[in-house]
Design a protein around this motif. Structure first.
Motif, PDB file in Angstrom:
ATOM      1  N   GLU A 143      42.139  43.791  27.463  1.00 31.98           N
ATOM      2  CA  GLU A 143      42.488  43.794  28.652  1.00 31.98           C
ATOM      3  C   GLU A 143      41.242  43.607  29.519  1.00 31.98           C
ATOM      4  O   GLU A 143      41.120  43.127  30.564  1.00 31.98           O
ATOM      5  N   ARG A 144      40.297  44.188  29.267  1.00 35.01           N
ATOM      6  CA  ARG A 144      38.813  44.075  29.624  1.00 35.01           C
ATOM      7  C   ARG A 144      38.309  42.446  29.811  1.00 35.01           C
ATOM      8  O   ARG A 144      37.952  41.978  30.775  1.00 35.01           O
ATOM      9  N   VAL A 145      38.531  41.988  28.547  1.00 39.73           N
ATOM     10  CA  VAL A 145      38.122  40.691  28.270  1.00 39.73           C
ATOM     11  C   VAL A 145      38.903  39.786  29.345  1.00 39.73           C
ATOM     12  O   VAL A 145      38.317  38.563  29.999  1.00 39.73           O
ATOM     13  N   ALA A 146      40.328  40.011  29.249  1.00 38.03           N
ATOM     14  CA  ALA A 146      40.999  39.085  30.065  1.00 38.03           C
ATOM     15  C   ALA A 146      40.726  39.121  31.513  1.00 38.03           C
ATOM     16  O   ALA A 146      40.661  38.103  32.227  1.00 38.03           O
ATOM     17  N   ALA A 147      40.306  40.402  31.931  1.00 41.70           N
ATOM     18  CA  ALA A 147      39.831  40.758  33.407  1.00 41.70           C
ATOM     19  C   ALA A 147      38.634  39.928  33.629  1.00 41.70           C
ATOM     20  O   ALA A 147      38.355  39.228  34.673  1.00 41.70           O
ATOM     21  N   ALA A 148      37.730  39.805  32.706  1.00 44.03           N
ATOM     22  CA  ALA A 148      36.292  39.176  33.059  1.00 44.03           C
ATOM     23  C   ALA A 148      36.840  37.677  32.847  1.00 44.03           C
ATOM     24  O   ALA A 148      35.942  37.085  33.871  1.00 44.03           O
ATOM     25  N   CYS A 149      37.451  37.089  32.310  1.00 40.75           N
ATOM     26  CA  CYS A 149      38.066  35.660  32.032  1.00 40.75           C
ATOM     27  C   CYS A 149      38.484  35.116  33.347  1.00 40.75           C
ATOM     28  O   CYS A 149      38.685  34.027  33.534  1.00 40.75           O
ATOM     29  N   GLU A 150      39.149  36.160  34.397  1.00 39.92           N
ATOM     30  CA  GLU A 150      39.719  35.706  35.640  1.00 39.92           C
ATOM     31  C   GLU A 150      38.866  35.326  36.758  1.00 39.92           C
ATOM     32  O   GLU A 150      38.687  34.710  37.627  1.00 39.92           O
ATOM     33  N   ASN A 151      37.598  35.704  36.230  1.00 42.12           N
ATOM     34  CA  ASN A 151      36.471  35.526  37.395  1.00 42.12           C
ATOM     35  C   ASN A 151      35.772  34.027  37.287  1.00 42.12           C
ATOM     36  O   ASN A 151      35.345  33.575  36.198  1.00 42.12           O
ATOM     37  N   GLU A 152      36.061  33.519  38.188  1.00 40.09           N
ATOM     38  CA  GLU A 152      35.681  31.751  38.130  1.00 40.09           C
ATOM     39  C   GLU A 152      34.188  31.613  37.957  1.00 40.09           C
ATOM     40  O   GLU A 152      33.940  30.543  37.262  1.00 40.09           O
TER      41      GLU A 152
END
Length: 226
Positions: free
Chosen positions: A203-212
């Motif tokens: 979940e943390r990685v997914a959130a990080a990858c949402e940052n353009e």
């Protein structure tokens, strides 16, 4: 001063990286290229003052994103993750199609280091002997992939970003049945446990990858992949 993992670090020539075609073993990565030119080049690259690097502007952002609690997945996203028919979508239904360590190495060794104009394979951050693949060839069973990376210095501030780049590369290239674990090689980093936890929290990685902005840095790292 930077504390080097390898007292005499060498840069490995890109055409000297282990490959299936040339049947080169992992011993080459461990021994490196022992000539003075590559030695001096590696030391010069690793002595760059990281505090002045533009790349580091994204590191603080990455750390913050990996430490926050990301939004919960929607029902649609959860259904995608739990789908039993994921393998069919990728056409990977042949029991004989077994992924091995060389294939994982080929996918990751050519990723560009975010700080230096060299690949992770050339800097021995990614090494063939440090990759494990547990694949029985059954498309209905999960495949375990474990890759241990070796930062160039024990306090490397880019370790999390490098690990994230490796995860994005593998998740894009492999079917969803592949369970990827990325770890810092034991004893190679001062914040080993913290970085390992961050890199393997889905979940943390997914959130990080949402940052353009952050995703742009990772995408640049992947441009050199073959």
């Amino acid at each position: 001063m930077s504390e080097f993992i390898n007292e005499n670090p060498d840069v490995i020539d890109s055409d000297e990286l282990p490959s299936r075609k040339e049947n080169i073993t992992g011993d080459l990565l461990l021994s490196g290229i022992s000539n003075e030119t590559t030695l001096q080049r590696k030391k010069l690259l690793l002595s760059i003052d990281n505090s002045k690097s533009k790349v580091l502007q994204n590191i603080e952002l990455l750390d913050k994103l990996l430490l926050i609690n990301p939004p919960e997945l929607t029902s649609d996203e959860e259904s995608i993750e739990e789908s039993d028919d994921e393998d069919d979508a990728y056409g990977n239904t042949d029991p004989k199609d077994v992924v091995d360590t060389q294939e994982i190495y080929d996918l990751t060794a050519h990723i560009s280091d975010p700080e230096h104009p060299l690949s992770l394979g050339q800097l021995s951050i990614v090494n063939l002997p440090d990759i494990e693949v547990h694949d029985c060839g059954d498309p209905n069973k999960m495949v375990e992939v474990i890759i241990r990376i070796t930062p160039t210095i024990t306090h490397c501030s880019l370790a999390t970003l490098i690990g994230l780049g490796i995860r994005v590369r593998l998740e894009r290239a492999l079917p969803p049945r592949f369970r990827i674990t990325i770890l810092l090689k034991k004893g190679t980093h001062n914040s080993e446990n913290q970085v390992n936890k961050q890199l393997n929290d889905k979940e943390r990685v997914a959130a990080a990858c949402e940052n353009e902005q952050l995703l742009g840095v990772v995408s640049k790292m992947l441009l050199t992949c073959k």
